[in-house]
Design a protein around this motif. Sequence first.
Motif, PDB file in Angstrom:
ATOM      1  N   LEU A 249       0.938  -1.132   0.004  1.00 60.82           N
ATOM      2  CA  LEU A 249       0.055   0.030   0.246  1.00 60.82           C
ATOM      3  C   LEU A 249       0.812   1.109  -0.154  1.00 60.82           C
ATOM      4  CD1 LEU A 249      -2.628  -1.067   2.741  1.00 60.82           C
ATOM      5  CD2 LEU A 249      -3.037  -0.818  -0.026  1.00 60.82           C
ATOM      6  N   VAL A 250       1.793   1.161   0.960  1.00 60.65           N
ATOM      7  CA  VAL A 250       2.713   2.357   1.028  1.00 60.65           C
ATOM      8  C   VAL A 250       3.488   2.674  -0.377  1.00 60.65           C
ATOM      9  CG1 VAL A 250       4.756   3.400   2.111  1.00 60.65           C
ATOM     10  CG2 VAL A 250       2.966   2.002   3.482  1.00 60.65           C
ATOM     11  N   VAL A 251       4.117   1.688  -1.013  1.00 55.79           N
ATOM     12  CA  VAL A 251       4.642   1.895  -2.240  1.00 55.79           C
ATOM     13  C   VAL A 251       3.932   2.352  -3.266  1.00 55.79           C
ATOM     14  CG1 VAL A 251       5.971   0.357  -4.079  1.00 55.79           C
ATOM     15  CG2 VAL A 251       6.438  -0.120  -1.564  1.00 55.79           C
ATOM     16  N   LEU A 252       2.550   1.689  -3.343  1.00 59.37           N
ATOM     17  CA  LEU A 252       1.492   2.156  -4.370  1.00 59.37           C
ATOM     18  C   LEU A 252       1.265   3.766  -4.268  1.00 59.37           C
ATOM     19  CD1 LEU A 252      -0.637   1.341  -6.522  1.00 59.37           C
ATOM     20  CD2 LEU A 252      -2.244   1.055  -4.378  1.00 59.37           C
ATOM     21  N   ALA A 253       1.317   4.145  -3.048  1.00 60.21           N
ATOM     22  CA  ALA A 253       1.042   5.612  -3.047  1.00 60.21           C
ATOM     23  C   ALA A 253       2.212   6.412  -3.958  1.00 60.21           C
ATOM     24  CB  ALA A 253       1.219   6.015  -1.801  1.00 60.21           C
ATOM     25  N   GLY A 254       3.378   6.013  -3.728  1.00 56.73           N
ATOM     26  CA  GLY A 254       4.688   6.412  -4.480  1.00 56.73           C
ATOM     27  C   GLY A 254       4.647   6.423  -5.966  1.00 56.73           C
ATOM     28  N   VAL A 255       4.304   5.100  -6.306  1.00 57.11           N
ATOM     29  CA  VAL A 255       4.375   4.755  -7.624  1.00 57.11           C
ATOM     30  C   VAL A 255       3.163   5.490  -8.298  1.00 57.11           C
ATOM     31  CG1 VAL A 255       3.990   2.766  -9.460  1.00 57.11           C
ATOM     32  CG2 VAL A 255       5.210   2.406  -7.427  1.00 57.11           C
ATOM     33  N   ALA A 256       2.011   5.541  -7.841  1.00 58.58           N
ATOM     34  CA  ALA A 256       0.838   6.257  -8.321  1.00 58.58           C
ATOM     35  C   ALA A 256       1.181   7.874  -8.506  1.00 58.58           C
ATOM     36  CB  ALA A 256      -0.404   6.029  -7.345  1.00 58.58           C
ATOM     37  N   PHE A 380      -3.459   8.870   1.358  1.00 57.49           N
ATOM     38  CA  PHE A 380      -3.418   7.535   1.319  1.00 57.49           C
ATOM     39  C   PHE A 380      -2.337   6.927   1.855  1.00 57.49           C
ATOM     40  CE2 PHE A 380      -2.424   3.414  -0.999  1.00 57.49           C
ATOM     41  CZ  PHE A 380      -3.639   2.979  -1.188  1.00 57.49           C
ATOM     42  N   PHE A 381      -0.980   7.682   1.835  1.00 59.02           N
ATOM     43  CA  PHE A 381       0.173   7.222   2.182  1.00 59.02           C
ATOM     44  C   PHE A 381       0.145   7.280   3.815  1.00 59.02           C
ATOM     45  CE2 PHE A 381       4.268   8.461   3.979  1.00 59.02           C
ATOM     46  CZ  PHE A 381       5.130   7.325   3.813  1.00 59.02           C
ATOM     47  N   TYR A 382      -0.542   8.340   4.469  1.00 52.98           N
ATOM     48  CA  TYR A 382      -0.615   8.432   5.848  1.00 52.98           C
ATOM     49  C   TYR A 382      -1.458   7.245   6.480  1.00 52.98           C
ATOM     50  CZ  TYR A 382       1.417  13.291   5.245  1.00 52.98           C
ATOM     51  OH  TYR A 382       2.551  14.141   4.992  1.00 52.98           O
ATOM     52  N   SER A 383      -2.743   7.078   5.756  1.00 53.97           N
ATOM     53  CA  SER A 383      -3.727   6.216   6.322  1.00 53.97           C
ATOM     54  C   SER A 383      -3.094   4.717   6.241  1.00 53.97           C
ATOM     55  CB  SER A 383      -4.932   6.332   5.638  1.00 53.97           C
ATOM     56  OG  SER A 383      -4.643   5.999   3.897  1.00 53.97           O
ATOM     57  N   SER A 384      -2.119   4.534   5.235  1.00 57.16           N
ATOM     58  CA  SER A 384      -1.701   3.421   5.256  1.00 57.16           C
ATOM     59  C   SER A 384      -0.428   2.905   6.261  1.00 57.16           C
ATOM     60  CB  SER A 384      -0.901   3.216   3.713  1.00 57.16           C
ATOM     61  OG  SER A 384      -1.874   3.157   2.574  1.00 57.16           O
ATOM     62  N   LEU A 385       0.091   3.999   6.651  1.00 58.42           N
ATOM     63  CA  LEU A 385       1.310   3.987   7.625  1.00 58.42           C
ATOM     64  C   LEU A 385       0.853   3.421   8.971  1.00 58.42           C
ATOM     65  CD1 LEU A 385       3.436   6.960   7.139  1.00 58.42           C
ATOM     66  CD2 LEU A 385       3.953   4.670   6.465  1.00 58.42           C
ATOM     67  N   VAL A 386      -0.367   3.423   9.222  1.00 58.77           N
ATOM     68  CA  VAL A 386      -1.113   3.226  10.367  1.00 58.77           C
ATOM     69  C   VAL A 386      -1.468   1.770  10.401  1.00 58.77           C
ATOM     70  CG1 VAL A 386      -2.270   5.525  10.664  1.00 58.77           C
ATOM     71  CG2 VAL A 386      -3.831   3.463   9.860  1.00 58.77           C
ATOM     72  N   GLU A 387      -0.956   0.983   9.281  1.00 59.46           N
ATOM     73  CA  GLU A 387      -1.366  -0.542   9.302  1.00 59.46           C
ATOM     74  C   GLU A 387      -0.023  -1.117  10.212  1.00 59.46           C
ATOM     75  OE1 GLU A 387      -2.668  -2.630   6.088  1.00 59.46           O
ATOM     76  OE2 GLU A 387      -4.304  -1.001   5.488  1.00 59.46           O
ATOM     77  N   PHE A 388       1.063  -0.442  10.401  1.00 60.35           N
ATOM     78  CA  PHE A 388       2.152  -1.004  10.994  1.00 60.35           C
ATOM     79  C   PHE A 388       1.811  -1.175  12.528  1.00 60.35           C
ATOM     80  CE2 PHE A 388       4.101   0.491   6.844  1.00 60.35           C
ATOM     81  CZ  PHE A 388       4.638  -0.803   6.435  1.00 60.35           C
TER      82      PHE A 388
END
Length: 556
Positions: A249-256, A380-388
């Motif tokens: 998810l985190v990588v997807l934000a950067g690629v997008a 999207f990036f911030y909300s994905s980080l909370v999964e860690f």
Amino acid sequence: MPTVDDVLEQVGEFGWFQKQAFLLLCLISASLAPIYVGIVFLGFTPDHHCWSPGVTELSQRCGWSPAEELNYTVPGLGSVGEASFLSQCMRYEVDWNQSTLGCVDPLSSLAANRSQLPLSPCEHGWVYDTPGSSIVTEFNLVCGDAWKVDLFQSCVNLGFFLGSLVVGYIADRFGRKLCLLATTLVTSLSGVLTAVAPDYTSMLLFRLLQGMVSKGSWVSGYTLITEFVGSSYRRTTAILYQMAFTVGLVVLAGVAYAIPNWRWLQLAVSLPTFFFLLYYWFVPESPRWLLSQKRTTQAIRIMEQIAQKNGKVPPADLKMLCLEEDASEKLSPSFFDLFRTPNLRKHTFILMYLWFSCAVLYQGLIMHVGATAANIYLDFFYSSLVEFPAAVIILVTIDRIGRIYPIAVSNLVTGAACLLMIFIPHELHWLNVTLACLGRMGATIVLQMVCLVNAELYPTFIRNLGMMVCSALCDLGGIFTPFMVFRLMEVWQALPLILFGVLGLTAGAMTLLLPETKGVSLPETVEEAENLGKRKSKAKENTIYLQVQTGKSPGT
């Protein structure tokens, strides 16, 4: 005679071989992220308005700025330029090529008040305010066709649901490795075909096909890694494998962000998955599955390879390797067994609701954040980080506190966060994102822990069936979620949050009706499942990771 777990204790439960296999298979887990929630970027809907012939020429002749052009030619904007149905889907019935139109408020020569001018739906297409592209901008999936974006995402979840009915059988019948390679190949091909689809219908069919096999690839990797490691590492490995999805998810934000064109983005996340076919040479078949198929010689050979890579000496009795079987597995499971007794019936209905609600909350919050984001990539990036931290909370609480209270609290927190978001003013966007992240973390905890609880509440002979039936509600929830989010937002932007809040709070209350399973041995019979909580033993707690997520068909 030694079992696989007995041998792994001697040759290494998580040695170099398992670490290598774990890292390789985690890439498959990460690759599911663009398929599962890629709609946020592939189906992004930018600000838009009708394209009217002659407007561009008039704007150039008059030297209008973009803001002036919108204010003079688009209905419903008003003085603040806020988007509305009128501005996005309607246009003035005006011939902008006529020479009588002036450069200062050109419509004043036609009517004293703009509201008196007739309007009509867009006939010549739309103008989109975005430097990139999405399926929305390419196929004009706005206004009357906006529901087609929802259908695009629903097809993925429908594919997950249909695929779960057959992929588990393939993995049990033909092997985890063959299932992994076959589903990976079809996932990669369908991903590329989606990127080059000439029209909406073909894109939809390729997306459905990708959904049917991609989750099977993820599940095959999950099953393989949990069957490679020793029992003491099994739970942690399973949770970390799911955390690899978060990395995706985190990588997807950067690629997008780097690739704003949807076709190139789809290719960028699909083409690398062809490399997973190289796993044919790097990831062996599960020795446990080989033993279940009476292919003992091959199982022994793989165990010897594991010992060699881990720098250990195979045990002397390795050639007597056998599969520990449970006599209760020989019973024939039936769908009605899930509802036959009062407690099993109660557990089944509650688990179905938990799977459905956590799927709606997890995907719904992701879509809602994407639809209301000030910066879609950062939010999207911030909300994905909370999964860690969610994964860390699971690892810390699962043995210390248990399963039921963390799931209940996580559901309540998610529901409360969604309801609070309704009252946050638009100016405090950072607070909205913070609450969305808090809700996302709660939904992540539930999504990962409900899998464990589901397996622990059923007796052995219907455990796989119980997992398959209850978790199917997760995919069904995903089918309806896009329509819940995007169509309800057209009525009122906060309306989906009310639904999410009710679902979360209800799920939290219903979770408390389930028995705690921490420290309780897995039930073997229906009677033991009815009296859960009275027997204290951890002897078989970790064996659930060999049984869940395989989607084993009844009677196989």
